[in-house]
Design a protein around this motif. Structure first.
Motif, PDB file in Angstrom:
ATOM      1  N   ILE A   4      11.064  23.474  50.166  1.00 13.32           N
ATOM      2  CA  ILE A   4      12.179  22.884  50.914  1.00 13.32           C
ATOM      3  C   ILE A   4      11.723  22.309  52.258  1.00 13.32           C
ATOM      4  O   ILE A   4      12.317  21.353  52.752  1.00 13.32           O
ATOM      5  N   THR A   5      10.650  22.846  52.816  1.00 11.41           N
ATOM      6  CA  THR A   5      10.188  22.370  54.121  1.00 11.41           C
ATOM      7  C   THR A   5       9.537  20.993  54.047  1.00 11.41           C
ATOM      8  O   THR A   5       9.283  20.382  55.088  1.00 11.41           O
ATOM      9  N   LEU A  12      10.864  18.376  52.214  1.00  6.29           N
ATOM     10  CA  LEU A  12      11.817  17.378  51.737  1.00  6.29           C
ATOM     11  C   LEU A  12      12.302  16.464  52.855  1.00  6.29           C
ATOM     12  O   LEU A  12      12.728  16.908  53.911  1.00  6.29           O
ATOM     13  N   ILE A  68      18.248  20.208  55.605  1.00  6.53           N
ATOM     14  CA  ILE A  68      17.909  21.314  54.719  1.00  6.53           C
ATOM     15  C   ILE A  68      18.701  22.522  55.195  1.00  6.53           C
ATOM     16  O   ILE A  68      19.023  22.640  56.380  1.00  6.53           O
ATOM     17  N   ALA A  92      19.646  19.636  51.123  1.00  3.43           N
ATOM     18  CA  ALA A  92      18.882  20.485  50.213  1.00  3.43           C
ATOM     19  C   ALA A  92      19.152  21.949  50.521  1.00  3.43           C
ATOM     20  O   ALA A  92      19.047  22.377  51.670  1.00  3.43           O
ATOM     21  N   PRO A 111      18.374  26.066  49.497  1.00  2.00           N
ATOM     22  CA  PRO A 111      17.690  27.089  48.721  1.00  2.00           C
ATOM     23  C   PRO A 111      18.763  27.910  48.011  1.00  2.00           C
ATOM     24  O   PRO A 111      19.960  27.675  48.225  1.00  2.00           O
ATOM     25  N   VAL A 115      17.285  23.629  45.392  1.00  5.46           N
ATOM     26  CA  VAL A 115      15.833  23.713  45.363  1.00  5.46           C
ATOM     27  C   VAL A 115      15.382  25.000  44.695  1.00  5.46           C
ATOM     28  O   VAL A 115      15.716  26.095  45.158  1.00  5.46           O
ATOM     29  N   TYR A 130      12.204  27.276  43.972  1.00  9.16           N
ATOM     30  CA  TYR A 130      10.869  27.462  44.542  1.00  9.16           C
ATOM     31  C   TYR A 130       9.801  27.646  43.465  1.00  9.16           C
ATOM     32  O   TYR A 130       8.617  27.630  43.762  1.00  9.16           O
TER      33      TYR A 130
END
Length: 167
Positions: A11-12, A14, A19, A113, A115, A150, A152
């Motif tokens: 996610i970091t 994108l 986010i 986005a 998580p 997202v 992982y």
């Protein structure tokens, strides 16, 4: 209608408007996705958290900060309920997604986005988190055009894809 897609990513990395960070209530960084976002975003993220949230943030609520060094424009922080601490009200989990969408609309974010909030150390199942996300999106009238859920890892991404197909 808001489009929802599954993506397998860090996610970091994108490049989206915002986010979402699965934060702790102190808003000072932590482990899991929270720690990863703070590390990748750099000191500006923590400084903005301290300035905007001097008393932290309540479970189920959300707020935004700079994204610092991340490619995203903003970070929307939300505090998920901790099942291990007795916070078992599913409505709080749905609220994390709903409030994040509301904050995204307030700041003008069109693509966001997420998580799987609560599905790590806070003890919620991936299925519960995915269902809460879809419930929040489906019941919200939001200006957010695209939600990325997202995963992982490939298995998690596949779970999201199955839930989207069954939607």
């Amino acid at each position: 209608m808001t489009r929802v897609t599954a993506i397998h990513a860090d996610i970091t990395t994108l490049d989206v408007d915002a986010i979402v960070n699965a934060a702790n209530s102190a808003m000072r960084g932590g482990g899991g996705v929270d720690g990863a976002i703070h590390r990748a975003g750099g000191p500006a993220v923590l400084a903005d958290c301290v300035a905007r949230f001097p008393d932290g943030l309540a479970t189920g609520d959300a707020g935004w900060t700079t994204a610092g060094d991340l490619p995203a424009r903003w970070i929307i922080h939300t505090v998920g309920p901790n099942r291990h601490a007795g916070q078992t009200d599913r409505a709080l989990l749905v609220s994390c997604y709903r409030r994040s969408l509301e904050v995204a609309a307030e700041i003008g974010a069109r693509d966001v986005a997420f998580p799987l909030v609560g599905a790590g150390i806070y003890g919620w199942s991936k299925e519960d988190s995915i269902a809460a996300a879809l419930e929040a999106v489906d019941s919200s009238s939001t200006a957010v055009e695209h939600v990325l859920l997202v995963g992982y890892d490939a298995s998690t991404t596949r779970q999201i894809e199955v839930a989207l197909a069954d939607r």
